[in-house]
Design a protein around this motif. Structure first.
Motif, PDB file in Angstrom:
ATOM      1  N   PHE A 102       0.840  -1.201   0.000  1.00  0.00           N
ATOM      2  CA  PHE A 102       0.000   0.000   0.000  1.00  0.00           C
ATOM      3  C   PHE A 102       0.876   1.252   0.000  1.00  0.00           C
ATOM      4  CE2 PHE A 102      -2.171   3.384   2.385  1.00  0.00           C
ATOM      5  CZ  PHE A 102      -3.215   3.624   1.503  1.00  0.00           C
ATOM      6  N   TYR A 103       1.937   1.236   0.782  1.00  0.00           N
ATOM      7  CA  TYR A 103       2.832   2.398   0.859  1.00  0.00           C
ATOM      8  C   TYR A 103       3.431   2.716  -0.515  1.00  0.00           C
ATOM      9  CZ  TYR A 103       6.707   5.394   2.241  1.00  0.00           C
ATOM     10  OH  TYR A 103       7.594   6.444   2.358  1.00  0.00           O
ATOM     11  N   ARG A 104       3.882   1.692  -1.203  1.00  0.00           N
ATOM     12  CA  ARG A 104       4.474   1.913  -2.534  1.00  0.00           C
ATOM     13  C   ARG A 104       3.446   2.552  -3.470  1.00  0.00           C
ATOM     14  NH1 ARG A 104       8.966  -0.941  -5.466  1.00  0.00           N
ATOM     15  NH2 ARG A 104       8.558  -0.512  -7.642  1.00  0.00           N
ATOM     16  N   PHE A 105       2.205   2.053  -3.428  1.00  0.00           N
ATOM     17  CA  PHE A 105       1.147   2.671  -4.217  1.00  0.00           C
ATOM     18  C   PHE A 105       0.915   4.108  -3.769  1.00  0.00           C
ATOM     19  CE2 PHE A 105      -3.237   4.097  -4.097  1.00  0.00           C
ATOM     20  CZ  PHE A 105      -3.471   4.258  -5.450  1.00  0.00           C
ATOM     21  N   LEU A 106       0.830   4.306  -2.457  1.00  0.00           N
ATOM     22  CA  LEU A 106       0.537   5.632  -1.915  1.00  0.00           C
ATOM     23  C   LEU A 106       1.574   6.652  -2.366  1.00  0.00           C
ATOM     24  CD1 LEU A 106      -1.525   7.095  -0.116  1.00  0.00           C
ATOM     25  CD2 LEU A 106      -0.043   6.580   1.836  1.00  0.00           C
ATOM     26  N   MET A 107       2.801   6.235  -2.502  1.00  0.00           N
ATOM     27  CA  MET A 107       3.847   7.156  -2.938  1.00  0.00           C
ATOM     28  C   MET A 107       3.628   7.642  -4.369  1.00  0.00           C
ATOM     29  SD  MET A 107       5.632   7.811  -0.316  1.00  0.00           S
ATOM     30  CE  MET A 107       4.033   7.726   0.507  1.00  0.00           C
ATOM     31  N   THR A 108       2.878   6.890  -5.163  1.00  0.00           N
ATOM     32  CA  THR A 108       2.556   7.346  -6.517  1.00  0.00           C
ATOM     33  C   THR A 108       1.492   8.438  -6.495  1.00  0.00           C
ATOM     34  OG1 THR A 108       0.771   5.744  -6.968  1.00  0.00           O
ATOM     35  CG2 THR A 108       3.055   5.042  -7.441  1.00  0.00           C
ATOM     36  N   GLN A 109       0.868   8.644  -5.342  1.00  0.00           N
ATOM     37  CA  GLN A 109      -0.198   9.635  -5.205  1.00  0.00           C
ATOM     38  C   GLN A 109       0.317  10.975  -4.681  1.00  0.00           C
ATOM     39  OE1 GLN A 109      -3.515   8.592  -6.194  1.00  0.00           O
ATOM     40  NE2 GLN A 109      -2.030   7.116  -6.994  1.00  0.00           N
TER      41      GLN A 109
ATOM     42  N   ALA B 122       2.574  10.648   4.763  1.00  0.00           N
ATOM     43  CA  ALA B 122       3.045   9.273   4.990  1.00  0.00           C
ATOM     44  C   ALA B 122       4.507   9.137   4.569  1.00  0.00           C
ATOM     45  CB  ALA B 122       2.171   8.281   4.234  1.00  0.00           C
ATOM     46  N   PHE B 123       4.903   9.864   3.540  1.00  0.00           N
ATOM     47  CA  PHE B 123       6.294   9.851   3.090  1.00  0.00           C
ATOM     48  C   PHE B 123       7.237  10.282   4.217  1.00  0.00           C
ATOM     49  CE2 PHE B 123       9.859  12.275   1.240  1.00  0.00           C
ATOM     50  CZ  PHE B 123      10.498  11.252   0.561  1.00  0.00           C
ATOM     51  N   LEU B 124       6.779  11.204   5.042  1.00  0.00           N
ATOM     52  CA  LEU B 124       7.593  11.727   6.142  1.00  0.00           C
ATOM     53  C   LEU B 124       7.514  10.870   7.410  1.00  0.00           C
ATOM     54  CD1 LEU B 124       6.628  15.481   5.700  1.00  0.00           C
ATOM     55  CD2 LEU B 124       8.696  14.323   4.862  1.00  0.00           C
ATOM     56  N   ASP B 125       6.633   9.864   7.412  1.00  0.00           N
ATOM     57  CA  ASP B 125       6.405   9.003   8.573  1.00  0.00           C
ATOM     58  C   ASP B 125       7.340   7.794   8.500  1.00  0.00           C
ATOM     59  OD1 ASP B 125       5.482   7.299  10.548  1.00  0.00           O
ATOM     60  OD2 ASP B 125       3.379   7.372   9.914  1.00  0.00           O
ATOM     61  N   SER B 126       8.437   7.847   9.234  1.00  0.00           N
ATOM     62  CA  SER B 126       9.440   6.781   9.148  1.00  0.00           C
ATOM     63  C   SER B 126       8.961   5.446   9.732  1.00  0.00           C
ATOM     64  CB  SER B 126      10.731   7.214   9.850  1.00  0.00           C
ATOM     65  OG  SER B 126      10.483   7.467  11.218  1.00  0.00           O
ATOM     66  N   SER B 127       7.874   5.462  10.495  1.00  0.00           N
ATOM     67  CA  SER B 127       7.365   4.228  11.095  1.00  0.00           C
ATOM     68  C   SER B 127       6.223   3.587  10.315  1.00  0.00           C
ATOM     69  CB  SER B 127       6.879   4.515  12.524  1.00  0.00           C
ATOM     70  OG  SER B 127       7.942   4.939  13.322  1.00  0.00           O
TER      71      SER B 127
ATOM     72  N   GLU C 180      -4.751   4.638  12.910  1.00  0.00           N
ATOM     73  CA  GLU C 180      -5.613   5.058  14.024  1.00  0.00           C
ATOM     74  C   GLU C 180      -4.801   5.373  15.273  1.00  0.00           C
ATOM     75  OE1 GLU C 180      -8.428   1.890  14.404  1.00  0.00           O
ATOM     76  OE2 GLU C 180      -9.638   2.596  12.723  1.00  0.00           O
ATOM     77  N   GLU C 181      -3.736   4.639  15.492  1.00  0.00           N
ATOM     78  CA  GLU C 181      -2.945   4.797  16.714  1.00  0.00           C
ATOM     79  C   GLU C 181      -1.779   5.773  16.581  1.00  0.00           C
ATOM     80  OE1 GLU C 181      -1.783   0.817  17.765  1.00  0.00           O
ATOM     81  OE2 GLU C 181      -3.840   0.264  18.333  1.00  0.00           O
ATOM     82  N   ASN C 182      -1.332   6.041  15.356  1.00  0.00           N
ATOM     83  CA  ASN C 182      -0.075   6.779  15.200  1.00  0.00           C
ATOM     84  C   ASN C 182      -0.097   7.967  14.240  1.00  0.00           C
ATOM     85  OD1 ASN C 182       1.736   4.912  16.788  1.00  0.00           O
ATOM     86  ND2 ASN C 182       0.858   3.495  15.311  1.00  0.00           N
TER      87      ASN C 182
END
Length: 73
Positions: A5-12, A28-33, A49-51
């Motif tokens: 999902f992250y890899r896809f999200l980076m295309t957005q 999300a790109f800036l979220d190292s966790s 939800e938690e972070n």
């Protein structure tokens, strides 16, 4: 095997005039966790939800997730 999902999200990502999903991607790109390898809705949803104080509404994640599913099919 589908992309995470992250890899896809980076295309957005979009640097200016970003809509809500694009802004989510920028943050999300800036979220190292962020769970970068995950393809699991529940795992990512729980993490957000938690972070993810940068995500004002889980509806934005739902929209991004639907785009992800559409792109993977």
């Amino acid at each position: 095997m589908r992309d995470s999902f992250y890899r896809f999200l980076m295309t957005q990502r979009k640097p200016t005039d970003a809509d809500e999903v694009e802004q989510f991607a920028n943050n999300a790109f800036l979220d190292s966790s962020f769970p970068k390898q995950s393809t699991d809705f529940d795992e990512i949803s729980k993490y957000l939800e938690e972070n993810a104080e940068y995500l004002p509404s889980m509806t934005i994640f739902d929209t991004a997730w639907q785009r992800y599913l559409d792109a993977m099919n």
